[in-house]
Design a protein around this motif. Structure first.
Motif, PDB file in Angstrom:
ATOM      1  N   GLY A  63     -20.091 100.159 -25.351  1.00 45.20           N
ATOM      2  CA  GLY A  63     -19.048 100.475 -26.239  1.00 45.20           C
ATOM      3  C   GLY A  63     -18.996 101.217 -26.766  1.00 45.20           C
ATOM      4  O   GLY A  63     -17.819 101.219 -27.823  1.00 45.20           O
ATOM      5  N   THR A  64     -20.013 101.848 -27.122  1.00 48.26           N
ATOM      6  CA  THR A  64     -20.257 103.143 -28.498  1.00 48.26           C
ATOM      7  C   THR A  64     -19.812 104.534 -28.234  1.00 48.26           C
ATOM      8  O   THR A  64     -20.644 104.978 -28.970  1.00 48.26           O
ATOM      9  CB  THR A  64     -21.829 102.829 -28.950  1.00 48.26           C
ATOM     10  N   GLY A  65     -19.127 104.607 -26.899  1.00 43.55           N
ATOM     11  CA  GLY A  65     -18.933 106.358 -26.506  1.00 43.55           C
ATOM     12  C   GLY A  65     -17.738 106.072 -27.069  1.00 43.55           C
ATOM     13  O   GLY A  65     -16.846 105.394 -27.676  1.00 43.55           O
ATOM     14  N   GLY A  66     -17.050 107.886 -26.247  1.00 43.02           N
ATOM     15  CA  GLY A  66     -16.026 107.694 -27.245  1.00 43.02           C
ATOM     16  C   GLY A  66     -15.434 109.668 -26.377  1.00 43.02           C
ATOM     17  O   GLY A  66     -16.586 109.742 -25.872  1.00 43.02           O
ATOM     18  N   SER A  84     -14.416 116.179 -24.773  1.00 39.15           N
ATOM     19  CA  SER A  84     -15.337 115.698 -24.430  1.00 39.15           C
ATOM     20  C   SER A  84     -15.144 114.781 -24.547  1.00 39.15           C
ATOM     21  O   SER A  84     -14.594 113.712 -25.309  1.00 39.15           O
ATOM     22  CB  SER A  84     -16.587 116.185 -26.022  1.00 39.15           C
ATOM     23  N   GLU A  85     -16.402 114.029 -23.912  1.00 41.58           N
ATOM     24  CA  GLU A  85     -16.430 111.994 -23.393  1.00 41.58           C
ATOM     25  C   GLU A  85     -18.521 112.328 -24.241  1.00 41.58           C
ATOM     26  O   GLU A  85     -18.850 113.568 -23.770  1.00 41.58           O
ATOM     27  CB  GLU A  85     -15.975 112.335 -22.448  1.00 41.58           C
ATOM     28  N   ILE A  86     -18.399 111.098 -24.372  1.00 44.37           N
ATOM     29  CA  ILE A  86     -19.493 110.620 -25.175  1.00 44.37           C
ATOM     30  C   ILE A  86     -19.542 108.990 -24.141  1.00 44.37           C
ATOM     31  O   ILE A  86     -18.938 108.193 -24.778  1.00 44.37           O
ATOM     32  CB  ILE A  86     -20.665 110.896 -26.423  1.00 44.37           C
ATOM     33  N   ARG A  87     -21.078 109.276 -23.104  1.00 41.60           N
ATOM     34  CA  ARG A  87     -21.203 108.001 -22.532  1.00 41.60           C
ATOM     35  C   ARG A  87     -22.645 107.657 -23.575  1.00 41.60           C
ATOM     36  O   ARG A  87     -23.598 107.366 -21.940  1.00 41.60           O
ATOM     37  CB  ARG A  87     -20.453 107.812 -21.127  1.00 41.60           C
ATOM     38  N   PRO A  88     -22.910 106.467 -23.830  1.00 42.71           N
ATOM     39  CA  PRO A  88     -24.553 107.035 -24.142  1.00 42.71           C
ATOM     40  C   PRO A  88     -25.226 105.332 -23.201  1.00 42.71           C
ATOM     41  O   PRO A  88     -23.713 104.085 -23.296  1.00 42.71           O
ATOM     42  CB  PRO A  88     -24.195 106.234 -25.797  1.00 42.71           C
ATOM     43  N   GLU A  89     -26.429 105.834 -23.004  1.00 44.80           N
ATOM     44  CA  GLU A  89     -26.620 104.165 -22.436  1.00 44.80           C
ATOM     45  C   GLU A  89     -27.269 103.320 -24.283  1.00 44.80           C
ATOM     46  O   GLU A  89     -28.538 103.921 -24.679  1.00 44.80           O
ATOM     47  CB  GLU A  89     -27.804 104.187 -21.682  1.00 44.80           C
ATOM     48  N   HIS A  90     -26.917 102.645 -24.865  1.00 43.66           N
ATOM     49  CA  HIS A  90     -27.304 102.048 -25.838  1.00 43.66           C
ATOM     50  C   HIS A  90     -28.116 101.015 -25.989  1.00 43.66           C
ATOM     51  O   HIS A  90     -27.080  99.990 -25.185  1.00 43.66           O
ATOM     52  CB  HIS A  90     -25.961 101.483 -27.209  1.00 43.66           C
ATOM     53  N   ASN A  91     -29.075 100.884 -26.010  1.00 44.44           N
ATOM     54  CA  ASN A  91     -30.042  99.471 -26.133  1.00 44.44           C
ATOM     55  C   ASN A  91     -30.469  99.576 -26.981  1.00 44.44           C
ATOM     56  O   ASN A  91     -30.646 100.353 -28.037  1.00 44.44           O
ATOM     57  CB  ASN A  91     -31.546 100.074 -24.814  1.00 44.44           C
ATOM     58  N   THR A  92     -30.702  98.124 -28.011  1.00 44.57           N
ATOM     59  CA  THR A  92     -31.645  97.314 -28.855  1.00 44.57           C
ATOM     60  C   THR A  92     -32.630  97.123 -28.445  1.00 44.57           C
ATOM     61  O   THR A  92     -32.781  96.910 -27.270  1.00 44.57           O
ATOM     62  CB  THR A  92     -30.630  96.946 -29.328  1.00 44.57           C
ATOM     63  N   TYR A  93     -33.230  96.798 -29.511  1.00 45.41           N
ATOM     64  CA  TYR A  93     -35.282  96.744 -29.073  1.00 45.41           C
ATOM     65  C   TYR A  93     -34.902  95.180 -29.411  1.00 45.41           C
ATOM     66  O   TYR A  93     -35.794  94.403 -27.618  1.00 45.41           O
ATOM     67  CB  TYR A  93     -35.552  96.578 -30.498  1.00 45.41           C
TER      68      TYR A  93
END
Ligand code: ATP
Length: 355
Positions: free
Chosen positions: A142-145, A155-164
């Motif tokens: 849910g960190t994109g936008g 424009s659209e950013i759909r990141p694959e946000h992974n944490t350690y």
């Protein structure tokens, strides 16, 4: 005592979930474990009654579930044409996954009958693997936008946000799962940065489990392997999107999405939720032809989790016997209805128990 919050959700859930619940009731009568459940109509039913898919305090309700229940049985959340606003029981799903932090989505893929797989020459000896999908991060962070929506510069950013911490714990979960279940190999399936979090942490954690063979496989190659050489696939741990796609490949090699169950866990919590892998199946809503077996097998996983292996195995045997008898829905090439399949599973369950 097995205390369950039953939350059907949207779409075909209201057709398949009653079959799963009735199967649990039959198993409870035959195998004498105490069963207590409460059904919540969040999703389309709630919308039709109140104009809202869930009450305003739904997040608190979900985070409070573990104080009353051992587990939840969820159907599906998503597109349901009866909810024109596009809202859905996804709010429940997000709460179950992220609110309760049930980060390991375990999706077993086992061929229940050799005739079901579309893979030429493959049998149940070849198709028996488990996809463990990270359930709280990646593309669902849910960190994109979006930006300048509706203009030529949109424009659209759909990141694959992974944490350690998130990557580490799900890989650890996969190795522990493999050890506890006597599995031989864990593969990581992803396509991240060459020396990114997933590959680095996989290397570190696999070194701590020398008895388990480890493999790093790109997700595209893993999809290829599942189809061409499923016998080489054992436990697969995958980032969120890759795990979702791979478990649908798993559903296909099993014969149908309508057979694949899932259970979602957090190694440090005494609460889990179980669901069919498939979604709301909008194209077949209300026709009474949805396959209830994935939901029934999700209930079976729930009983395993709660320490009732005899009843759980009996449910699986009953599903197998029902498939063997040809009482199956159209996704498996049959012409039986959802209710007829559910009834046949319960009859097989009673027959196996000598009733
Ligand atoms: P989601 O986006 O929620 O993950 P999805 O895009 O994977 O959903 P599904 O809702 O699972 O899509 O449905 C995809 C196809 O599979 C549809 O054609 C649907 O009819 C079929 N399908 C899904 N579940 C079942 C089922 N239990 N029985 C029969 N067919 C099913």
């Amino acid at each position: 005592m097995v205390r369950i919050a039953v939350i059907p959700g949207d779409g075909i859930s209201h057709e398949i979930m009653p079959e799963a619940v009735k199967t649990l009731e039959t198993a409870h009568e035959l195998y004498e474990f105490a069963l207590d459940y409460e059904t919540y109509d969040f999703g389309v039913e709630h919308y039709l009654k109140t104009g809202q898919v869930a009450p305003d305090d739904i997040d608190d309700f979900i985070t409070g579930l573990p104080s009353t229940f051992d587990a939840a049985l969820f159907g599906a959340g998503g597109i349901d044409p009866r909810v024109p606003s596009g809202e859905s029981a996804q709010v429940v799903l997000r709460g179950l996954r992220r609110g309760l932090d049930l980060y390991a989505n375990v999706r077993p893929c086992r061929l229940l009958n050799d005739d079901l797989t579309p893979l030429k020459g493959k049998t149940s000896d070849d198709i028996d693997f488990v996809v463990i999908r990270e359930n709280t991060e990646g593309y669902e962070s849910g960190t994109g936008g979006t930006f300048k929506v509706g203009t030529p510069l949109e424009s659209e950013i759909r990141p694959e946000h992974n944490t350690y911490a998130g990557v580490r714990r799900v890989i650890e979960f996969a190795f522990d799962f493999a050890e506890q279940r006597g599995r031989k190999q864990v593969a990581v399936a992803e396509k991240g940065l060459p020396n990114g979090l997933w590959s680095r942490l996989f290397e570190v954690i696999s070194a701590q489990h020398p008895d388990i063979e480890s493999r790093h496989v790109h997700v595209d190659t893993m999809a290829y392997l599942m189809i061409t050489a499923p016998e080489l696939v054992d436990v697969v741990v995958a980032e969120n999107r890759a795990g979702d796609i791979l478990s649908d490949v798993g559903g296909a090699v099993q014969g149908s999405r309508g057979l694949a169950p899932a259970g979602c866990f957090n190694a440090e919590k005494d609460f889990a939720y179980f669901e069919p892998v498939h979604g709301t199946a909008p194209d077949i809503i209300g026709q009474g032809i949805a396959n209830p077996m994935a939901a029934i097998m999700a209930a079976k996983m729930l009983l395993d989790y709660k320490g009732h292996p005899e009843a759980a195995n009996a449910i699986e045997q009953a599903v197998r016997a029902t498939i063997d008898s040809g009482t199956v829905t159209s996704d498996l090439g049959g012409s039986s209805s959802t209710a007829q399949v559910g009834e046949a599973v319960r009859e097989a369950l009673m027959k196996n128990a000598g009733r």
